[in-house]
Design an enzyme around this catalytic site. Structure first.
Site, PDB file in Angstrom:
ATOM      1  N   CYS A 259      41.298  36.805  33.004  1.00  0.00           N
ATOM      2  CA  CYS A 259      40.247  37.464  33.799  1.00  0.00           C
ATOM      3  C   CYS A 259      39.460  38.497  32.990  1.00  0.00           C
ATOM      4  O   CYS A 259      38.376  38.889  33.390  1.00  0.00           O
ATOM      5  CB  CYS A 259      40.844  38.115  35.036  1.00  0.00           C
ATOM      6  SG  CYS A 259      41.917  37.031  35.955  1.00  0.00           S
TER       7      CYS A 259
ATOM      8  N   HIS B  27      36.032  43.165  37.711  1.00  0.00           N
ATOM      9  CA  HIS B  27      36.704  41.901  38.024  1.00  0.00           C
ATOM     10  C   HIS B  27      37.039  41.900  39.513  1.00  0.00           C
ATOM     11  O   HIS B  27      37.404  42.935  40.074  1.00  0.00           O
ATOM     12  CB  HIS B  27      37.979  41.771  37.185  1.00  0.00           C
ATOM     13  CG  HIS B  27      38.786  40.571  37.540  1.00  0.00           C
ATOM     14  ND1 HIS B  27      38.221  39.318  37.659  1.00  0.00           N
ATOM     15  CD2 HIS B  27      40.103  40.414  37.829  1.00  0.00           C
ATOM     16  CE1 HIS B  27      39.159  38.465  37.995  1.00  0.00           C
ATOM     17  NE2 HIS B  27      40.311  39.098  38.112  1.00  0.00           N
TER      18      HIS B  27
ATOM     19  N   ASN C 264      38.717  35.288  43.714  1.00  0.00           N
ATOM     20  CA  ASN C 264      38.996  35.578  42.304  1.00  0.00           C
ATOM     21  C   ASN C 264      38.723  34.330  41.465  1.00  0.00           C
ATOM     22  O   ASN C 264      39.405  33.317  41.603  1.00  0.00           O
ATOM     23  CB  ASN C 264      40.463  36.010  42.177  1.00  0.00           C
ATOM     24  CG  ASN C 264      40.849  36.371  40.757  1.00  0.00           C
ATOM     25  OD1 ASN C 264      40.115  36.103  39.807  1.00  0.00           O
ATOM     26  ND2 ASN C 264      42.015  36.969  40.596  1.00  0.00           N
TER      27      ASN C 264
HETATM   28  O1  UT7 Z   1      42.937  38.165  38.496  1.00  0.00           O
HETATM   29  C1  UT7 Z   1      44.291  38.059  38.149  1.00  0.00           C
HETATM   30  C2  UT7 Z   1      44.967  39.221  38.607  1.00  0.00           C
HETATM   31  N1  UT7 Z   1      45.526  39.034  39.918  1.00  0.00           N
HETATM   32  C3  UT7 Z   1      45.520  40.073  40.750  1.00  0.00           C
HETATM   33  O2  UT7 Z   1      44.958  41.079  40.470  1.00  0.00           O
HETATM   34  C4  UT7 Z   1      46.303  39.994  42.021  1.00  0.00           C
HETATM   35  C5  UT7 Z   1      46.967  41.327  42.258  1.00  0.00           C
HETATM   36  N2  UT7 Z   1      47.788  41.317  43.435  1.00  0.00           N
HETATM   37  C6  UT7 Z   1      47.257  41.348  44.667  1.00  0.00           C
HETATM   38  O3  UT7 Z   1      46.063  41.343  44.847  1.00  0.00           O
HETATM   39  C7  UT7 Z   1      48.207  41.475  45.823  1.00  0.00           C
HETATM   40  O4  UT7 Z   1      49.496  41.799  45.356  1.00  0.00           O
HETATM   41  C8  UT7 Z   1      48.279  40.180  46.687  1.00  0.00           C
HETATM   42  C9  UT7 Z   1      46.991  39.991  47.453  1.00  0.00           C
HETATM   43  C10 UT7 Z   1      48.537  38.972  45.816  1.00  0.00           C
HETATM   44  C11 UT7 Z   1      49.408  40.306  47.699  1.00  0.00           C
HETATM   45  O5  UT7 Z   1      49.191  41.456  48.521  1.00  0.00           O
HETATM   46  P1  UT7 Z   1      50.364  42.502  48.793  1.00  0.00           P
HETATM   47  O6  UT7 Z   1      49.830  43.517  49.680  1.00  0.00           O
HETATM   48  O7  UT7 Z   1      50.882  42.939  47.443  1.00  0.00           O
HETATM   49  O8  UT7 Z   1      51.396  41.602  49.561  1.00  0.00           O
HETATM   50  P2  UT7 Z   1      52.911  41.279  49.171  1.00  0.00           P
HETATM   51  O9  UT7 Z   1      52.957  40.341  48.016  1.00  0.00           O
HETATM   52  O10 UT7 Z   1      53.666  42.565  49.100  1.00  0.00           O
HETATM   53  O11 UT7 Z   1      53.383  40.518  50.467  1.00  0.00           O
HETATM   54  C12 UT7 Z   1      53.489  41.198  51.714  1.00  0.00           C
HETATM   55  C13 UT7 Z   1      53.873  40.175  52.748  1.00  0.00           C
HETATM   56  C14 UT7 Z   1      55.070  39.306  52.342  1.00  0.00           C
HETATM   57  O12 UT7 Z   1      55.841  39.061  53.491  1.00  0.00           O
HETATM   58  P3  UT7 Z   1      57.216  39.849  53.744  1.00  0.00           P
HETATM   59  O13 UT7 Z   1      58.041  39.534  52.549  1.00  0.00           O
HETATM   60  O14 UT7 Z   1      56.800  41.304  53.798  1.00  0.00           O
HETATM   61  O15 UT7 Z   1      57.683  39.288  55.016  1.00  0.00           O
HETATM   62  C15 UT7 Z   1      54.414  38.028  51.884  1.00  0.00           C
HETATM   63  O16 UT7 Z   1      55.258  36.913  52.033  1.00  0.00           O
HETATM   64  O17 UT7 Z   1      52.787  39.279  52.967  1.00  0.00           O
HETATM   65  C16 UT7 Z   1      53.256  37.934  52.847  1.00  0.00           C
HETATM   66  N3  UT7 Z   1      52.160  37.114  52.348  1.00  0.00           N
HETATM   67  C17 UT7 Z   1      51.281  36.523  53.174  1.00  0.00           C
HETATM   68  N4  UT7 Z   1      51.157  36.530  54.503  1.00  0.00           N
HETATM   69  C18 UT7 Z   1      50.126  35.826  55.038  1.00  0.00           C
HETATM   70  C19 UT7 Z   1      51.854  36.817  51.070  1.00  0.00           C
HETATM   71  N5  UT7 Z   1      50.769  36.027  51.043  1.00  0.00           N
HETATM   72  C20 UT7 Z   1      50.397  35.830  52.337  1.00  0.00           C
HETATM   73  C21 UT7 Z   1      49.348  35.124  52.944  1.00  0.00           C
HETATM   74  N6  UT7 Z   1      49.248  35.159  54.284  1.00  0.00           N
HETATM   75  N7  UT7 Z   1      48.436  34.432  52.221  1.00  0.00           N
END
Ligand code: UT7
Length: 334
Positions: free
Chosen positions: A117, A257, A287
């Protein structure tokens, strides 16, 4: 060669997005997710998807043609083509060589650059070195991706995030005081496992077994990358500013980004910038890795949001881990 001090700046920009739109509502039918979760946690509402059989080069060529036209530069004037991507048409040949041929850039050296990225800012900085030292006069720099072809459509952690697109800029000599004023490039390979395609190269060549285990598709530890990103994206701009003793208040525009609106907001806060000075298109495109920064730059330029003399900070971070920023004084007339 004796180093000569020319200024390298943007002569023209272009972008291209596939027509097919995948909305959050569409994704609700594929995985256990919701428009509310995706919007609140990422800021993404929809993304573009290239049709089956459409390679990354197809998108890149369209963005390149638009940038060349905008710059008033003919393909045969190009000395260099760099394509920043992690989704090249094939491992060999480079997609930059495919573009060299299709565009008719008969005098251009061409190569792909892998910095995920951060790739477009890395590539623009590399191209600028050839221009500032006088070796080359005109370079075409592209960030283009078809990430949809590497998405695990059963993994809700990743499939809601990514999209396809291409952005391009023609770089060349500009007047004193304009163009790229400073840059900051960095890497921390110790975080390399956080975003990867496990089976994609010599370590674990793609096989029936790796495909069955979905190891040929994108894996990401989102939380780990998020923690890294909120620090890296603002900090790299501060590093670039420090190199030229420029105060933060002099930045007119931040072109970040587009991985997550919360990461963009934290970078803006770190730089004390109001969000109306930040170019944001994540809601429309998601993204697109290396394509995010050049598409945001090109779209804003074609909407005439920049005026000559504006100071623009480009900032990216991504797999590697990598980060990159540059400070640009806009040299194009409205
Ligand atoms: O360009 C490359 C670089 N990439 C990035 O910069 C990505 C950086 N990371 C992020 O943007 C975020 O970490 C994400 C958007 C990927 C995830 O958001 P988060 O607030 O960190 O969520 P999390 O991974 O802590 O997940 C929270 C909850 C989990 O459920 P439990 O374990 O709390 O029950 C996940 O399973 O959200 C759940 N979850 C979803 N729920 C509904 C994860 N993905 C989804 C989804 N829909 N698509």
């Amino acid at each position: 060669m004796t180093a000569k001090a020319y200024n390298a700046g943007v002569l023209g920009t272009g972008f291209y997005l596939p027509e097919k739109i995948l909305t959050n509502a569409d994704l609700e039918k594929i995985v256990d997710t919701s428009d509310e979760w995706i919007t609140e946690r990422t800021g993404i509402k929809e993304r573009r998807i290239a049709d089956d059989g459409v390679p990354m080069s197809h998108l890149a060529i369209k963005a390149a043609e638009m940038a060349l036209e905008d710059a008033g530069v003919k393909p045969e004037e190009l000395d260099l083509i760099i394509v920043a991507t992690l989704t090249s048409d094939r491992i060999i040949p480079s997609t930059a060589c495919i573009l060299q041929d299709r565009l008719g850039a008969t005098h251009a050296a061409a190569f792909d650059l892998s910095a995920a990225c951060s790739g477009f800012v890395y590539a623009a900085t590399v191209a600028a070195q050839f221009i500032t030292n006088g070796a080359y006069k005109k370079a075409l720099v592209i960030g283009a991706e078809t990430l949809s072809k590497y998405i695990n459509w059963e993994d809700r952690n990743t499939c809601v995030l990514f999209g396809d697109g291409a952005g391009a800029a023609v770089l060349g000599r500009v007047d004193d005081g304009y163009g790229i004023l400073s840059f900051d490039l960095g890497s921390d390979g110790s975080g390399g496992d956080a975003i990867q395609i496990p089976s994609s190269g010599s370590l674990a060549p793609v096989s029936k077994e790796t495909i069955d285990k979905r190891l040929n598709l994108i894996y990401m530890n989102g939380k780990e990358v998020f923690k890294f990103a909120v620090k890296a994206m603002g900090k790299t701009v501060v590093n670039s500013l420090e190199k030229i003793d420029m105060p933060q208040e002099q930045i007119d525009w931040l072109v970040p980004h587009q991985a997550n609106i919360r990461i963009i907001q934290s970078a803006a806060k770190r730089l004390s910038m109001p969000m109306d000075k930040v170019i944001v298109n994540i809601h429309k495109y998601g993204n697109m890795s290396a394509a995010c920064v050049p598409i945001a730059l090109a779209e804003a330029a074609h909407e005439k949001r920049f005026k000559k003399g504006d100071v623009i900070a480009l900032s990216g971070f991504g797999a590697g881990l990598t980060w990159a920023s540059c400070i640009l004084r806009w040299s194009k007339e409205d």
